[in-house]
Every structure is written in structure tokens, then in C-alpha cells.
Design an enzyme around this catalytic site. Structure first.
Site, PDB file in Angstrom:
ATOM      1  N   LYS A 343       0.817  -1.207   0.000  1.00  0.00           N
ATOM      2  CA  LYS A 343       0.000   0.000   0.000  1.00  0.00           C
ATOM      3  C   LYS A 343       0.853   1.261   0.000  1.00  0.00           C
ATOM      4  CE  LYS A 343      -4.156  -1.770  -0.195  1.00  0.00           C
ATOM      5  NZ  LYS A 343      -5.143  -1.883   0.873  1.00  0.00           N
ATOM      6  N   ARG A 377      -4.233 -10.410   3.335  1.00  0.00           N
ATOM      7  CA  ARG A 377      -4.398 -10.412   1.870  1.00  0.00           C
ATOM      8  C   ARG A 377      -3.134  -9.804   1.266  1.00  0.00           C
ATOM      9  NH1 ARG A 377      -6.252  -6.809  -2.041  1.00  0.00           N
ATOM     10  NH2 ARG A 377      -7.451  -7.770  -3.749  1.00  0.00           N
TER      11      ARG A 377
END
Length: 400
Positions: A343, A377
Site C-alpha cells: 500500500k 491479503r
């Protein structure tokens, strides 16, 4: 030091019982002391001020602590937040008394009782997903491998946008330790992505979903927020729905998940980066609303998995706060999925491009597992599966 002192952090009654046993306390005394050794602080929001004063008096009378606003104390505010602190013994003594009090205190006591119960008990699940079983337990963090079948994903857009290449990637992720494969055909990155129709999403998605289901024996999750897409993929044999809007975008999504009786990941996604109050307060309120929507539609409570939505319309500082306070999500009583892989906030801190963020992802995963994440994830399955396995081993050895 003569007495070899140290501070011990006791998180639940089971751990307290083990620590009390280690000092050879007699069994009767151990049962009493284990409730006294676990200390909890619980925040309660929007309590009627006159009820808050009774709440405070009740806790103080039992030896606990309660903080209310100045406005509640002088009746200048109608509502107040309350901070309750005490041992399990204090809470257990106060709850029966609160249940017979007016002004909403019965409901408050019931919610206190429920939140203490879920905090004490790990949300174990044993899902039957077609021919597969999927167990969520404290012994093992599950690895959800990401397959972006898109041309514009933030991290690997276009790299696996071919069926043969995608199948090889799935095969490798399974070899590397994936427990679930999460397939998405629309980029949902919060900056620079383009929305597509349900028809286009299905046109991309169905061939690869069908091939993965046909070729591999592994639970498949579908990353979509559209009910029609969820329905068609579930009909084809998919096992889990991963909804980035937490059942709050498409009003039919909850009905589809209920109809097929599948686990559904409900993600926190406010849609804007400005928060009027504490971000965790926003998050828990949003996710509780998602659960209410789902339960009304007929979704079984055990089928909810919650996701804090790291990186979705949040500032880097917000993401760090969420990571530091991730354990507050355990108050919902659901398994927690954490999706921090590659991210942007990791890149901001490490000054690294998306394909060079595995160490930063690893740090978030290790911390996340210690704070209650049950599923992670990720893109880099092999490295993260090893990190999760090592973290699990350390955590499960801690109180033996």
C-alpha cells in the site's frame, strides 16, 4: 533487584489462570484471582448524562473507575462518552445492577456483557465451502493470495491479465502457502482507477474464475462490490465475497451473500479522508451498520469477516493509527482481514515503489497478527506466509 520483579501484561482470563497457577495458588483462590487479574478499559459512546452518572456511581461502588464529561456532571450536556476501567470482577459485579436501572442502562449492560465475552473468546470459525473447509483459529493466520485480473491495478496491473499467465501465478501462490485466492477484475485503488460496468467486470472475471475453480482445489474469493457480479461468480462455484463497500454500495449484495450462505468480507470505506471524530469510532460504527444490513438480509453472524480498509481514502497518518489500534476491531466479535500489501503509505514511509514494499508489508503483517488479524491479503505470498507462520509460532508459545 532482590525480587526479580517484572510487569506482566494479562489480556484474558485464560492467561490469568495460567499466571495464577504458576505461583501455586490453591484452585479455589485461582478461580477468584483470575477475574481480578484481567483489567479492561471500555469506551462507551453517546450515553444519556443522567444514565452516565448512575453508571459511574455503580463502577465506583465496586472499586472500578469511570470517566464522564464535565457537562454530564453539571447536567449542561444531554449526552456523554464514558470510559470504564476495572478488572473482570468489577465488570461482572456491575452488570447485573445496571440491568435493572432505567434510561437505557439495561441495553448498555447487555452490550458490555457481549463485548467482554467476544474479547475473551477468539472468533473461531469452521467454514464449509463446497468441497473445501476453511478454519479460522489462533494457531494459524490464513494467507489470501491476490490475483488482479485487471489492466490497471496499482501494484501489478496488466502483469497477470492473461489466463495462462494468471493460472501459473495461482499455482505458484498455492505452492508458496496461499490458503485462499482472491480474484478481482476491477481496480479499486483509491487514486487513478476507472469504474467499469457489471457486464464488463463479468466479461473479464468469469473465464479466469471458471478456470481457477476447474484447475485448483482452493477456496476462491471474489473481490467485487456489485451484487450481479457476486451472484454469477457464486453460481459458478466461488466461495467468498470480498466487498470493499461493506454491503453499503449495492443494496442487493447482502441478499446475494445470504442466499448463497457464504462468508463475506465487509470493508470499512468511508469515501472521504476527513473524519469528524476518532477514526476507530467511525470505523466500528460503519462496520456495525454493515453487519446490521447483512443480518437483516439473512446473513449468518458467523459469516462476517471485517476489514479496516487500510489505504482506502485514508491519509498515511490514519493508516498508522489504524495499525496501532487494530485490536479494537476484536470488539466486533468477527475474524479480521488485513490488506496492507504494497500500500501507498508503506511506500511513503520507505520511499519505495509498489514492487519494492515487501519488507514494509511484512512489518504490517507481523504487527497486525499480534493485534488480532486472522487473514492477511497479500501479493508476495511466499515471504508473507513465512512471516505469518513465524509470528503465529511465537504468539502461540507465549503463554504455555
Amino acid at each position: 533487584m532482590q525480587y526479580n520483579m517484572r510487569i506482566i501484561e494479562i489480556k484474558n482470563r485464560e492467561q490469568a489462570q495460567k499466571e495464577v497457577a504458576r505461583v501455586n495458588c490453591d484452585p479455589a483462590g485461582a478461580a477468584i484471582m483470575s477475574n481480578k487479574a484481567v483489567y479492561k478499559t471500555i469506551k462507551v459512546e453517546n450515553v444519556v448524562s443522567k444514565a452516565a452518572l448512575i453508571l459511574k456511581q455503580t463502577f465506583l461502588s465496586k472499586g472500578g473507575e469511570a470517566s464522564v464529561s464535565r457537562g454530564a456532571a453539571d447536567y449542561s450536556s444531554q449526552y456523554t462518552d464514558v470510559l470504564l476501567s476495572g478488572s473482570l470482577k468489577h465488570f461482572k459485579q456491575c452488570i447485573p445492577q445496571l440491568k435493572v436501572q432505567p434510561w437505557g442502562l439495561k441495553k448498555l449492560a447487555e452490550e458490555l456483557e457481549a463485548i467482554i465475552a467476544v474479547d475473551e473468546k477468539f472468533p473461531q470459525r469452521n467454514y464449509k465451502l463446497g468441497a473445501h473447509t476453511l478454519a479460522i483459529s489462533p494457531e494459524k493466520t490464513l494467507i489470501m493470495g491476490i490475483l488482479n485480473f485487471t489492466p490497471d491495478s496499482f501494484s501489478d496491473g496488466g502483469k497477470f491479465n492473461n489466463i495462462d499467465v494468471a493460472l501459473k501465478h495461482v499455482e505458484q501462490m498455492i505452492k508458496d502457502g496461499a490458503d485462499i485466492i482472491d480474484i478481482g477484475a476491477e481496480s479499486t485503488r483509491p487514486y487513478g482507477s476507472h469504474k467499469i460496468s457489471a457486464e464488463e467486470e463479468l466479461e473479464r472475471l468469469m473465464p479466469i474464475v471458471e478456470k481457477v475453480l476447474e484447475t485448483f482445489s482452493i477456496p476462491v474469493s471474489i473481490d467485487t462490490y456489485k451484487a450481479s457480479v457476486a451472484r454469477e461468480t457464486l453460481k459458478a462455484g466461488a466461495h467468498i465475497i470480498n466487498d470493499i463497500w461493506g454491503l453499503q454500495f449495492d443494496p442487493e449484495m447482502a441478499k446475494v451473500a445470504a442466499e448463497y450462505n457464504v462468508p463475506v468480507v465487509i470493508m470499512y470505506n468511508q469515501g472521504e479522508a476527513e473524519y469528524q471524530r476518532d477514526i476507530m469510532s467511525h470505523m466500528l460504527e460503519f462496520l456495525r451498520h454493515s453487519m446490521q444490513i447483512g443480518e437483516t438480509a439473512g446473513i449468518e453472524p458467523d459469516n462476517f469477516i471485517v476489514d479496516p480498509g487500510i489505504g482506502f481514502v485514508k491519509k498515511a497518518s490514519d493508516n498508522l493509527v489504524i495499525m496501532a489500534r487494530l485490536d479494537e476491531l476484536k470488539s466486533l466479535g468477527c475474524p479480521v482481514l488485513l490488506g496492507t500489501s504494497r500500500k501507498r503509505f508503506i511506500g511513503d514511509i520507505l520511499d519505495a515503489p509498489a514492487n519494492d514494499r515487501v519488507e514494509g508489508t511484512a512489518a504490517t503483517v507481523a504487527l497486525g497478527i499480534t493485534k488480532g488479524a486472522n487473514i492477511v491479503r497479500v501479493h508476495d505470498v511466499k515471504a508473507i506466509a513465512r512471516i505469518a507462520r513465524m509470528t503465529d509460532a511465537m504468539l502461540n508459545a507465549k503463554y504455555k
